[in-house]
Design an enzyme around this catalytic site. Structure first.
Site, PDB file in Angstrom:
ATOM      1  N   GLU A 160      -9.588  -3.027  -6.413  1.00 22.80           N
ATOM      2  CA  GLU A 160      -9.574  -2.870  -4.950  1.00 22.80           C
ATOM      3  C   GLU A 160      -9.783  -4.239  -4.292  1.00 22.80           C
ATOM      4  OE1 GLU A 160      -9.183  -0.657  -2.459  1.00 22.80           O
ATOM      5  OE2 GLU A 160      -8.595   0.929  -3.799  1.00 22.80           O
ATOM      6  N   TYR A 164     -10.271   5.350   8.807  1.00 19.87           N
ATOM      7  CA  TYR A 164     -11.169   5.291   7.644  1.00 19.87           C
ATOM      8  C   TYR A 164     -12.653   5.389   7.996  1.00 19.87           C
ATOM      9  CZ  TYR A 164      -6.950   4.353   5.033  1.00 19.87           C
ATOM     10  OH  TYR A 164      -5.696   4.467   4.472  1.00 19.87           O
ATOM     11  N   CYS A 190     -11.224   3.924  -4.682  1.00 17.06           N
ATOM     12  CA  CYS A 190     -10.237   3.884  -3.608  1.00 17.06           C
ATOM     13  C   CYS A 190     -10.792   4.543  -2.344  1.00 17.06           C
ATOM     14  CB  CYS A 190      -8.965   4.584  -4.102  1.00 17.06           C
ATOM     15  SG  CYS A 190      -7.914   5.213  -2.816  1.00 17.06           S
ATOM     16  N   TYR A 234     -13.097   2.573   0.807  1.00 17.46           N
ATOM     17  CA  TYR A 234     -12.493   2.568   2.149  1.00 17.46           C
ATOM     18  C   TYR A 234     -13.445   3.184   3.171  1.00 17.46           C
ATOM     19  CZ  TYR A 234      -7.826   0.658   1.469  1.00 17.46           C
ATOM     20  OH  TYR A 234      -6.768  -0.196   1.253  1.00 17.46           O
ATOM     21  N   ASP A 251       0.828  -1.209   0.000  1.00 17.81           N
ATOM     22  CA  ASP A 251       0.000   0.000   0.000  1.00 17.81           C
ATOM     23  C   ASP A 251       0.863   1.259   0.000  1.00 17.81           C
ATOM     24  OD1 ASP A 251      -2.783   0.568  -0.175  1.00 17.81           O
ATOM     25  OD2 ASP A 251      -2.628   1.576   1.758  1.00 17.81           O
TER      26      ASP A 251
HETATM   27  C1  VIB Z   1      -5.344  -0.078  -2.224  1.00 25.26           C
HETATM   28  C2  VIB Z   1      -5.853   1.105  -1.496  1.00 25.26           C
HETATM   29  N1  VIB Z   1      -7.049   1.609  -1.825  1.00 25.26           N
HETATM   30  C3  VIB Z   1      -7.521   2.682  -1.172  1.00 25.26           C
HETATM   31  C4  VIB Z   1      -6.794   3.296  -0.177  1.00 25.26           C
HETATM   32  C5  VIB Z   1      -7.341   4.498   0.544  1.00 25.26           C
HETATM   33  N2  VIB Z   1      -6.786   5.745   0.087  1.00 25.26           N
HETATM   34  C6  VIB Z   1      -5.678   5.872  -0.611  1.00 25.26           C
HETATM   35  S1  VIB Z   1      -5.346   7.508  -1.027  1.00 25.26           S
HETATM   36  C7  VIB Z   1      -6.712   8.037  -0.322  1.00 25.26           C
HETATM   37  C8  VIB Z   1      -7.105   9.466  -0.338  1.00 25.26           C
HETATM   38  C9  VIB Z   1      -6.575  10.281   0.791  1.00 25.26           C
HETATM   39  O1  VIB Z   1      -5.227  10.144   1.035  1.00 25.26           O
HETATM   40  C10 VIB Z   1      -7.395   6.960   0.239  1.00 25.26           C
HETATM   41  C11 VIB Z   1      -8.629   7.095   0.926  1.00 25.26           C
HETATM   42  C12 VIB Z   1      -5.552   2.738   0.148  1.00 25.26           C
HETATM   43  N3  VIB Z   1      -4.772   3.274   1.110  1.00 25.26           N
HETATM   44  N4  VIB Z   1      -5.108   1.644  -0.518  1.00 25.26           N
END
Ligand code: VIB
Length: 227
Positions: free
Chosen positions: A209, A167, A137, A141, A46
């Site tokens: 995802e 989250y 993404c 989350y 990640d």
């Molecule tokens: C595979 C993967 N998918 C989603 C996220 C969550 N995420 C990544 S960037 C972002 C926006 C604010 O920084 C968010 C919510 C993650 N960490 N890893």
């Protein structure tokens, strides 16, 4: 009541999200049964995912049509590099993984496919396409965070609680809502062919995802015998 474009997106990915909520990585984050080795693997993949993802916000800032939106995306790039990735650096410290080791993580196939797809859309497509590909993404989350926050003890778990608190927070929810609103504004006035393209990006990255959770759970590098 008028239906929003994101209602259509929600409908289109509902079966994938239902499966995601049942995946053992996700349920394990909530009830504490997730093997720590899978979590460490996830954190490392990640971390390098987020390096690419932050570039999506930078590209969105470049493509934005107004100053407020441009500044907001620039802020999100900063928040990803220094806020979200700080969570990863803190977890890594607890696990005895150095920053250098985190940053030098070799990409798994799924991680590379996922970010490469988004970056391709960002470079070749419109701002609406870019946002449709990055939205799963954040939105997924938030959905997962809200689900897990209802699991007894999940918010206080000594290892995974911090993840769930981040989250499921209101601050994070506000970000998801802002991006959902931007998606609806950008979809406004688009013809069916364009909307179908946005829906396709959204569906593909939603599936990626799911695959990311599965890759991390199984600590998969490349899905063939050449690891
Ligand atoms: C595979 C993967 N998918 C989603 C996220 C969550 N995420 C990544 S960037 C972002 C926006 C604010 O920084 C968010 C919510 C993650 N960490 N890893």
């Amino acid at each position: 009541m008028t239906t929003k474009f994101t209602d259509r997106l929600w409908k289109s990915v509902a079966p994938v999200w239902a499966k995601t909520h049942q995946h053992p990585f996700v349920t394990g984050l909530g009830d504490g049964t997730l093997p720590v080795e899978s979590f460490k693997y996830y954190m490392k993949q990640d971390y390098v995912y987020l390096i690419d993802y932050a570039k999506m916000f930078a590209l969105a800032s470049t493509k934005a049509y107004d100053l407020t939106t441009s500044a907001k995306f620039a802020g999100l790039q900063e928040a990803t590099l220094n806020g979200e990735m700080e969570l990863h650096r803190q977890y890594a410290e607890r696990f005895g993984i150095s920053r250098e080791e985190l940053e030098a993580t070799k990409p798994s196939f799924v991680m590379l496919a996922y970010t490469s797809y988004m970056l391709r859309v960002a470079h070749q497509g419109s701002l609406a396409e870019l946002v449709s590909s990055l939205l799963p993404c954040t939105w997924s989350y938030w959905e997962i965070g809200k689900h897990l926050a209802k699991v007894e003890g999940a918010l206080e778990h000594e290892l995974y609680g911090e993840w769930v608190r981040m989250y499921s927070s209101d601050e994070f929810g506000q970000l998801a809502i802002w991006l959902i609103d931007v998606m609806n504004e950008l979809a406004d006035g688009k013809n069916e062919q364009e909307l179908a393209r946005l829906e396709e990006h959204f569906l593909y990255t939603t599936k990626m995802e799911y695959m990311f959770w599965d890759m991390a759970y199984r600590k998969e590098m490349w899905p063939c015998e050449i690891n």
